[in-house]
Design an enzyme around this catalytic site. Sequence first.
Site, PDB file in Angstrom:
ATOM      1  N   HIS A  57      76.664 -11.095  24.361  1.00  0.00           N
ATOM      2  CA  HIS A  57      76.168 -11.329  22.986  1.00  0.00           C
ATOM      3  C   HIS A  57      75.317 -12.578  22.950  1.00  0.00           C
ATOM      4  O   HIS A  57      75.185 -13.277  23.952  1.00  0.00           O
ATOM      5  CB  HIS A  57      77.329 -11.377  21.982  1.00  0.00           C
ATOM      6  CG  HIS A  57      78.267 -12.537  22.118  1.00  0.00           C
ATOM      7  ND1 HIS A  57      79.065 -12.732  23.225  1.00  0.00           N
ATOM      8  CD2 HIS A  57      78.546 -13.573  21.284  1.00  0.00           C
ATOM      9  CE1 HIS A  57      79.796 -13.821  23.059  1.00  0.00           C
ATOM     10  NE2 HIS A  57      79.493 -14.364  21.886  1.00  0.00           N
ATOM     11  N   HIS A  59      75.295 -15.591  21.417  1.00  0.00           N
ATOM     12  CA  HIS A  59      75.686 -16.990  21.222  1.00  0.00           C
ATOM     13  C   HIS A  59      75.249 -17.877  22.401  1.00  0.00           C
ATOM     14  O   HIS A  59      75.281 -17.451  23.555  1.00  0.00           O
ATOM     15  CB  HIS A  59      77.196 -17.105  21.004  1.00  0.00           C
ATOM     16  CG  HIS A  59      77.624 -16.660  19.643  1.00  0.00           C
ATOM     17  ND1 HIS A  59      78.893 -16.219  19.366  1.00  0.00           N
ATOM     18  CD2 HIS A  59      76.938 -16.594  18.468  1.00  0.00           C
ATOM     19  CE1 HIS A  59      78.978 -15.885  18.082  1.00  0.00           C
ATOM     20  NE2 HIS A  59      77.798 -16.108  17.515  1.00  0.00           N
ATOM     21  N   ASP A  61      76.596 -20.256  23.985  1.00  0.00           N
ATOM     22  CA  ASP A  61      77.529 -20.504  25.084  1.00  0.00           C
ATOM     23  C   ASP A  61      77.699 -19.264  25.963  1.00  0.00           C
ATOM     24  O   ASP A  61      78.595 -19.203  26.813  1.00  0.00           O
ATOM     25  CB  ASP A  61      78.887 -21.006  24.564  1.00  0.00           C
ATOM     26  CG  ASP A  61      79.606 -20.005  23.688  1.00  0.00           C
ATOM     27  OD1 ASP A  61      78.949 -19.365  22.840  1.00  0.00           O
ATOM     28  OD2 ASP A  61      80.824 -19.853  23.844  1.00  0.00           O
ATOM     29  N   HIS A  62      76.797 -18.275  25.771  1.00  0.00           N
ATOM     30  CA  HIS A  62      76.788 -17.082  26.628  1.00  0.00           C
ATOM     31  C   HIS A  62      75.395 -16.789  27.184  1.00  0.00           C
ATOM     32  O   HIS A  62      75.260 -16.012  28.125  1.00  0.00           O
ATOM     33  CB  HIS A  62      77.309 -15.867  25.848  1.00  0.00           C
ATOM     34  CG  HIS A  62      78.715 -16.065  25.377  1.00  0.00           C
ATOM     35  ND1 HIS A  62      79.806 -15.472  25.963  1.00  0.00           N
ATOM     36  CD2 HIS A  62      79.215 -16.860  24.399  1.00  0.00           C
ATOM     37  CE1 HIS A  62      80.920 -15.880  25.355  1.00  0.00           C
ATOM     38  NE2 HIS A  62      80.579 -16.730  24.400  1.00  0.00           N
ATOM     39  N   HIS A 115      82.601  -9.645  16.418  1.00  0.00           N
ATOM     40  CA  HIS A 115      82.330 -11.078  16.610  1.00  0.00           C
ATOM     41  C   HIS A 115      80.864 -11.351  16.270  1.00  0.00           C
ATOM     42  O   HIS A 115      80.544 -12.274  15.526  1.00  0.00           O
ATOM     43  CB  HIS A 115      82.654 -11.441  18.049  1.00  0.00           C
ATOM     44  CG  HIS A 115      82.383 -12.869  18.421  1.00  0.00           C
ATOM     45  ND1 HIS A 115      83.064 -13.925  17.870  1.00  0.00           N
ATOM     46  CD2 HIS A 115      81.487 -13.417  19.307  1.00  0.00           C
ATOM     47  CE1 HIS A 115      82.597 -15.065  18.396  1.00  0.00           C
ATOM     48  NE2 HIS A 115      81.653 -14.775  19.263  1.00  0.00           N
ATOM     49  N   ASP A 134      83.378 -12.331  23.939  1.00  0.00           N
ATOM     50  CA  ASP A 134      84.235 -12.929  22.906  1.00  0.00           C
ATOM     51  C   ASP A 134      84.850 -11.856  22.002  1.00  0.00           C
ATOM     52  O   ASP A 134      85.113 -12.106  20.825  1.00  0.00           O
ATOM     53  CB  ASP A 134      83.428 -13.902  22.033  1.00  0.00           C
ATOM     54  CG  ASP A 134      83.071 -15.186  22.762  1.00  0.00           C
ATOM     55  OD1 ASP A 134      83.503 -15.363  23.920  1.00  0.00           O
ATOM     56  OD2 ASP A 134      82.353 -16.004  22.166  1.00  0.00           O
ATOM     57  N   HIS A 172      86.569 -17.086  27.306  1.00  0.00           N
ATOM     58  CA  HIS A 172      87.133 -18.387  26.920  1.00  0.00           C
ATOM     59  C   HIS A 172      88.599 -18.512  27.319  1.00  0.00           C
ATOM     60  O   HIS A 172      89.343 -17.527  27.303  1.00  0.00           O
ATOM     61  CB  HIS A 172      87.044 -18.601  25.398  1.00  0.00           C
ATOM     62  CG  HIS A 172      85.655 -18.830  24.893  1.00  0.00           C
ATOM     63  ND1 HIS A 172      85.041 -20.055  24.884  1.00  0.00           N
ATOM     64  CD2 HIS A 172      84.757 -17.950  24.374  1.00  0.00           C
ATOM     65  CE1 HIS A 172      83.815 -19.935  24.371  1.00  0.00           C
ATOM     66  NE2 HIS A 172      83.610 -18.670  24.055  1.00  0.00           N
TER      67      HIS A 172
HETATM   68 FE    FE Z   1      81.787 -17.845  23.125  1.00  0.00          FE
HETATM   69 ZN    ZN Z   2      80.615 -15.986  20.814  1.00  0.00          ZN
END
Ligand code: FE
Ligand code: ZN
Length: 256
Positions: A57, A59, A61-62, A115, A134, A172
């Site tokens: 996805h 975001h 942090d990905h 999400h 996530d 995570h």
């Molecule tokens: Fe994340």
């Molecule tokens: Zn995420």
Amino acid sequence: MSRLDIKQIPVLNDNYVYLAHCPETGATAVVDPAVTGPVFEALDQTGWTLTHILNTHHHGDHTGGNLEIKKRTGCTIVGPRADRDRIPGIDVEVGDGDTVQLGASSARVFDVPGHTRGHIAYWFEDSEALFCGDTLFVMGCGRLFEGTPAQMVNSLAKFDALPDSTQVYCAHEYTQSNGRFALTVEPQNEALQALMRDVDAKRQQGVPTVPSTLGQERATNPFLRPSSADLQATLGMQGADVVDVFAEVRRLKDNF
Ligand code: FE
Ligand code: ZN
């Protein structure tokens, strides 16, 4: 038919990035590269040559490492069709039912909105490996930033159809706080109690609790257990619709 070698790379506060390597062909993917440095270090260490980025996805942090990694390796970026405008450098757009080839291995793609609206997961059946980003965590699930409880219940049901032995490579290390919350909604669940003892011991030694297995999640994860009688009784929602129960568990977790 081939089994991938999988290397887990802890980055940032609590993210996991993964390398997945096909030993027969040398094809190597990085799943959700939040950053670049630790990914290149892991590639140096293993001697693997990167061929693909698989994003679950949009975001940061990905996907934060996408453009730099593509620039330095010339790899192909695979990501969700439904979110193609938010995946930096995307080359190949995939969605529900599509197959992603990684050397001699292949992944089936699931659309798992909730999400985010364009979240996908990659299931490498021969490797018993699920890269779920996530969407599903150990004893938890992703917050509903862009989706509804009904969408997330439907998304998690796709995972619930996979074998018990499936390894859950989530993105995570949220396990310990997820478990503390899970015990508040299902205090009588003995599998959950036992798992939390194990998790607390692991975290005390700084050992990852990820991956888990789908069998373990089915037994302990409240977000996969909205039909549990104990859970419903704790919430005072006996016999309620599972989407309503899920929504209440999610609401309680958001405020935990
Ligand atoms: Fe994340
Ligand atoms: Zn995420």
